[in-house]
Design a protein around this motif. Structure first.
Motif, short mmCIF file in Angstrom:
data_model
loop_
_atom_site.label_atom_id
_atom_site.label_comp_id
_atom_site.label_asym_id
_atom_site.label_seq_id
_atom_site.Cartn_x
_atom_site.Cartn_y
_atom_site.Cartn_z
N UNK A 18 -33.09 21.60 -34.71
CA UNK A 18 -32.52 20.92 -35.87
C UNK A 18 -31.33 21.68 -36.44
N UNK A 19 -31.46 23.01 -36.48
CA UNK A 19 -30.35 23.83 -36.95
C UNK A 19 -29.12 23.62 -36.06
N UNK A 20 -29.33 23.62 -34.74
CA UNK A 20 -28.21 23.45 -33.81
C UNK A 20 -27.53 22.10 -34.00
N UNK A 21 -28.33 21.05 -34.10
CA UNK A 21 -27.76 19.72 -34.26
C UNK A 21 -27.03 19.59 -35.60
N UNK A 22 -27.64 20.09 -36.65
CA UNK A 22 -27.02 20.01 -37.97
C UNK A 22 -25.67 20.74 -37.98
N UNK A 23 -25.62 21.89 -37.30
CA UNK A 23 -24.37 22.64 -37.26
C UNK A 23 -23.30 21.90 -36.48
N UNK A 24 -23.69 21.27 -35.38
CA UNK A 24 -22.74 20.49 -34.59
C UNK A 24 -22.21 19.31 -35.42
N UNK A 25 -23.09 18.64 -36.13
CA UNK A 25 -22.67 17.51 -36.97
C UNK A 25 -21.67 17.98 -38.03
N UNK A 26 -21.90 19.17 -38.58
CA UNK A 26 -20.96 19.71 -39.57
C UNK A 26 -19.57 19.93 -38.97
N UNK A 27 -19.52 20.31 -37.68
CA UNK A 27 -18.23 20.50 -37.02
C UNK A 27 -17.51 19.19 -36.81
N UNK A 28 -18.24 18.12 -36.70
CA UNK A 28 -17.73 16.75 -36.60
C UNK A 28 -16.95 16.46 -35.31
N UNK A 29 -17.52 16.77 -34.15
CA UNK A 29 -16.89 16.33 -32.91
C UNK A 29 -16.98 14.80 -32.81
N UNK A 30 -16.10 14.20 -32.05
CA UNK A 30 -16.12 12.75 -31.93
C UNK A 30 -17.33 12.26 -31.12
N UNK A 31 -17.73 13.03 -30.13
CA UNK A 31 -18.87 12.68 -29.27
C UNK A 31 -19.90 13.80 -29.28
N UNK A 32 -21.18 13.43 -29.28
CA UNK A 32 -22.27 14.39 -29.14
C UNK A 32 -23.22 13.85 -28.08
N UNK A 33 -23.48 14.65 -27.06
CA UNK A 33 -24.42 14.25 -26.01
C UNK A 33 -25.65 15.15 -26.09
N UNK A 34 -26.81 14.55 -26.20
CA UNK A 34 -28.05 15.33 -26.30
C UNK A 34 -28.91 15.05 -25.07
N UNK A 35 -29.16 16.11 -24.32
CA UNK A 35 -29.94 16.03 -23.09
C UNK A 35 -31.37 16.52 -23.34
N UNK A 36 -32.31 15.94 -22.64
CA UNK A 36 -33.66 16.49 -22.60
C UNK A 36 -33.74 17.45 -21.43
N UNK A 37 -34.32 18.61 -21.63
CA UNK A 37 -34.41 19.59 -20.55
C UNK A 37 -35.08 18.97 -19.33
N UNK A 38 -34.43 19.12 -18.19
CA UNK A 38 -34.99 18.63 -16.94
C UNK A 38 -35.18 19.80 -16.00
#
Length: 473
Positions: free
Chosen positions: A328-348
């Protein structure tokens, strides 16, 4: 555990569904029901007059669970396979106490399947949860206008740079550390340029229009700025007057410099990736990525300074040593940076990944919570899901989803995942995907997997490219 297929040909789907409940344990496979001893799961078809009897029996941990269903013997094989899969799902769900959100769907591209079904059909016939059905249909709605706008006789170009500064423990891609590959790096670039020019000539002869360009890997920015410039110069062989999108995976923050970003920008790229995977230094260290979260933020800021208006950032849910709070911390920080695209992968966990072979495979069991948090948080922040795909052996049987701010969706990502457009691919491990105008025919041409194979058998691979003519003519 032995998985047995008796008197039916549904092995592929049955095995994939079985593994979805138990990744990544080793199982023995058999077609002889005489092997039904010890711990086993027997999937069987028999015939009783005008009926086919489909059954599943699981014996393990002193549990004996079975399901059976009869259908008319002339029921199409595909429907019998679906019924058998539902029976297996119910047996495994009872045994494990787990309900898989994607139900019996095991394919890479669930959006394509679910877009054709009603919500009730998806849930009753395929056992897909209402949440995943809604996600797939939301993505389909975003994709439809982009599908309608695909130019006729168009193609995308994929360029493979299969090198990285180091290999991450979870990685199964055809990538090599730059130290090991350095001796033949220049030779690889020379051959790659040659293949790009050949591909440009084929496209010209077939009157194919270049629509999007994607440089992926590996990590393309493992190359020096001068090497990147030399590689980008080969794009002059193509008619780029119709190109709508040009992506370069800058990827690892520890490979990004101002000089490399300037070279990428000067080449005409309008979209890049700066991929942290996590914003926690302890997790980065655990997975073998030799950079820090601070370097990620510095690389991102540098990309903005150079002038990139569309940046993607990747995260992975379920990484070793990570937890729900950390993700959650990682995602929240990325959202704060405001990139146009965010891709979230599930570990495979794949067999080619170092992590798969380690005895202590402590992948976190909270991936489902992480993915749920992702969906809610990104939508609340103004992002919409626009493409989705699934892989084998994913943590908590989750998916990989790309999110975008309005009008910033990656065309290439959508085209390749939904098989909507021809992809002409060059480089080691690259896979050309030929798609006819109505999508009824698809053909794949795969380059040699490893860089040394690509170089040593280059002429054989060039000859294979002639099959592109056979497909379109």
């Amino acid at each position: 555990m032995t998985l047995i297929f008796s008197d039916h040909k549904f092995q592929y789907e049955i095995e994939r569904l079985f593994r979805a409940f138990f990744p990544p344990i080793k199982i023995a496979l058999s077609t002889d029901k005489a092997d039904a001893e010890g711990e086993y799961c027997l999937t069987q078809r028999s015939f009783d007059g005008s009926e086919a009897v489909l059954s599943v029996r699981l014996c393990a941990d002193v549990k004996d669970i079975s399901r059976e269903q009869r259908v008319p013997s002339d029921t199409p094989e595909k429907e019998q396979e679906r019924v058998m899969s539902v029976l297996l799902y119910k047996v495994l769900s009872e045994y494990t106490g787990v309900e898989i959100p994607w139900g019996i769907l095991t394919g890479v591209r669930p959006v394509k399947v679910l877009s054709k079904l009603s919500d009730s059909e998806a849930q009753e016939k395929l056992l897909v949860s209402s949440e995943k059905t809604a996600l797939a249909k939301a993505i389909d709605r975003v994709q439809q206008p982009m599908i309608a706008a695909i130019p006729k006789n168009s193609f995308s170009l994929y360029v493979s740079i299969p090198f990285c500064p180091t290999r991450c423990s979870y990685c199964s891609f055809v990538s090599h550390s730059v130290d090991k590959a350095a001796a033949r790096m220049e030779e690889y670039i020379d051959r790659l340029i040659e293949e790009m020019k050949q591909t440009a000539d084929i496209a010209k002869q077939l009157s194919l229009r270049l629509d999007t360009i994607y440089f992926g890997g590996g990590t393309p920015t493992t190359l020096s700025a001068e090497q990147l410039k030399r590689l980008f110069s080969a794009l002059d062989s193509f008619d780029r007057s119709y190109v709508r999108e040009f992506t370069v995976e800058a990827g690892r923050p520890d490979t990004i410099t101002r000089e490399k970003l300037a070279a990428i920008k000067e080449a005409g790229a309008d979209r890049i990736s700066v991929n942290p995977q996590t914003m926690r230094d302890s997790v980065l260290d655990a997975i073998g990525r030799r950079h820090t979260a601070a370097q990620t933020e510095e690389a991102y800021a540098l990309a903005r300074e150079v002038g990139f208006k569309c940046i993607n950032m990747d995260l992975i849910a379920g990484l070793p040593t990570d937890d729900t709070e950390g993700f959650r911390y990682s995602l929240d920080r990325v959202i704060e940076l405001r990139p146009e695209n965010v891709t979230v992968h599930s570990l495979s966990l794949k067999r080619a990944a170092t992590l798969f072979h380690e005895q202590d495979r402590k992948t976190h069991g909270g991936a489902a919570e992480m993915i749920d948090y992702t969906h809610k948080s990104l939508q609340n922040a103004g992002y919409s899901p626009y493409y989705l795909y699934r892989q084998k052996n994913t943590a908590d049987n989750q998916e990989n989803t790309g999110y975008a701010l309005p009008d910033t969706e990656s065309l290439y990502n959508m085209f390749i995942m939904e098989e909507l457009q021809t992809i002409l691919a060059v480089g080691a491990g690259a896979s050309t995907k030929l798609v006819d105008t109505d999508g009824a025919r698809i053909k794949r041409l795969c380059n040699h997997k490893f860089p040394y194979e690509y170089l040593d058998r280059f002429n054989d691979m060039k000859m294979q490219k002639n099959e592109i003519f056979d497909f379109f003519v």
